[in-house]
Motif scaffolding. Structure first.
Motif, mmCIF file in Angstrom:
data_model
loop_
_atom_site.group_PDB
_atom_site.id
_atom_site.type_symbol
_atom_site.label_atom_id
_atom_site.label_comp_id
_atom_site.label_asym_id
_atom_site.label_seq_id
_atom_site.Cartn_x
_atom_site.Cartn_y
_atom_site.Cartn_z
ATOM 1 N N ILE A 78 0.840 -1.203 0.000
ATOM 2 C CA ILE A 78 0.000 0.000 0.000
ATOM 3 C C ILE A 78 0.873 1.249 0.000
ATOM 4 N N GLU A 82 0.346 3.276 -3.303
ATOM 5 C CA GLU A 82 -0.669 4.306 -3.075
ATOM 6 C C GLU A 82 -0.194 5.464 -2.206
ATOM 7 N N ALA A 86 -2.644 6.615 1.972
ATOM 8 C CA ALA A 86 -3.604 5.544 1.690
ATOM 9 C C ALA A 86 -3.899 4.710 2.927
ATOM 10 N N SER A 89 -7.069 5.846 4.339
ATOM 11 C CA SER A 89 -8.252 5.911 3.481
ATOM 12 C C SER A 89 -9.486 5.543 4.300
ATOM 13 N N GLY A 157 -8.506 1.204 -3.029
ATOM 14 C CA GLY A 157 -7.167 1.224 -3.600
ATOM 15 C C GLY A 157 -6.724 -0.069 -4.238
ATOM 16 N N ARG A 164 -12.396 2.221 -9.595
ATOM 17 C CA ARG A 164 -12.428 2.805 -8.252
ATOM 18 C C ARG A 164 -13.613 3.763 -8.100
ATOM 19 N N ASN A 166 -13.647 6.218 -5.762
ATOM 20 C CA ASN A 166 -13.045 7.537 -5.503
ATOM 21 C C ASN A 166 -13.957 8.444 -4.678
#
Length: 318
Positions: A78, A82, A86, A89, A157, A164, A166
């Motif tokens: 991750i 990302e 992330a 998230s 992610g 995604r 988002n």
């Protein structure tokens, strides 16, 4: 007096939820590993995924899939793919979830405990468990929309960029779910959420109270300090993780499933999801993410109860 329990439990839950959010995110990602192996509803019977073969001379040799990464590997993955942000998230959804779900369950448990324990202040274990079932179930029903949003934001992610969702925040997530999938989507997986919350709350709160009482009986009231709180909460975290992990895996998958317009959902419900998961991936699939569950549930429970005891101490005169 009743409102005070909600305030104390809410503050402690938000602190614990935010501080252990990255561990919860890793747990969710691990629980979704292998989900693509499950066949679509149109495929009929659910079968274990077939092995691929490569030719070695005149013999076909099975190609075994590589081992799935563990929690540390997923955390590193991750971070690399990302970025550090992330790991947080869905943090806004965590705050809302703890505000709705945990505040409700902690406050209700405190109210029921005081009512059922009477003048003695001591409640037998079976009543603690019953109080946990009631408080957890009601809390989960209240907090389910935030729970769905949190799972989706944490899982986003791992999807290809084109797939995604988002979501910008928990408010955006809930608003889009209502517009795109209808109001009922906010309570998707609610039966599993309620079942899990009843199990977690009963095992977590009852174990903490029981363990704390046992330590104080053995060592005396003077031992009611940080060491006792940590020991009792550690025991509560282990018990809660063991009891809730199978339900948590199914809940995560049902909440995260994507259903297009006119398409049949991958799972018709919690039981269907559990059966397809076991048939496609084996019984131990229900304990996917167990290490991060324990790694998260332990620290979460310790932070929760240590913070709760400190907040209670600060608010004892109010």
């Amino acid at each position: 007096m009743g409102l005070k329990g909600f305030v104390e439990g809410g503050i402690a839950s938000i602190v614990a939820g935010c501080s252990t959010h990255p561990l919860d995110l890793i747990k969710v990602r691990m629980q979704l590993q292998g989900e693509s192996l499950a066949p679509s509803p149109a495929a009929g019977a659910v079968l274990r995924p077939a092995l691929a073969f490569q030719q070695s001379g005149s013999v076909a040799v099975p190609i075994h899939p590589p081992p799935r990464p563990g929690p540390i590997a997923i955390g590193v993955q991750i971070l690399r793919s990302e970025g550090p942000a992330a790991l947080f998230s869905g943090i806004s959804a965590t705050v809302l979830r703890q505000t709705l779900y945990s505040t409700t369950r902690m406050g209700l448990y405190d109210m029921i405990k005081k009512r059922w324990s009477g003048d003695t202040g001591v409640m037998p274990l079976h009543r603690k468990i019953a109080a946990g079932f009631i408080a957890g179930g009601i809390g989960a029903a209240v907090g389910n929309p935030a729970d769905v949003a949190m799972v989706r934001m944490q899982a986003d992610g791992r999807l290809p960029l084109a797939q995604r969702r988002n979501y910008k925040s928990v408010v955006d997530a809930i608003g889009r779910m209502v517009r795109e999938e209808g109001l009922t989507s906010l309570w998707r997986g609610s039966s599993m959420t309620v079942n899990r919350a009843m199990i977690v709350t009963a095992s977590q709160l009852a174990t903490y109270d029981q363990a704390k009482e046992a330590i104080l009986r053995h060592r005396g009231a003077a031992a009611d300090g940080l060491g006792t709180h940590v020991a009792a909460s550690f025991a509560a975290g282990i018990v809660a993780a063991m009891a809730s992990n199978p339900v948590d895996v199914v809940k995560t998958r049902v909440m995260n499933m994507r259903v297009g317009p006119g398409e049949a959902p991958p799972y018709s419900g919690a039981l269907d999801c559990a059966l397809k998961t076991v048939r496609a991936e084996g019984p131990m699939a229900l304990y996917k993410g167990f290490v991060p569950t324990v790694s998260r549930q332990g620290p979460f429970t310790i932070v929760l109860f240590v913070t709760l005891e400190q907040v209670r101490s600060l608010l004892k005169d109010y």
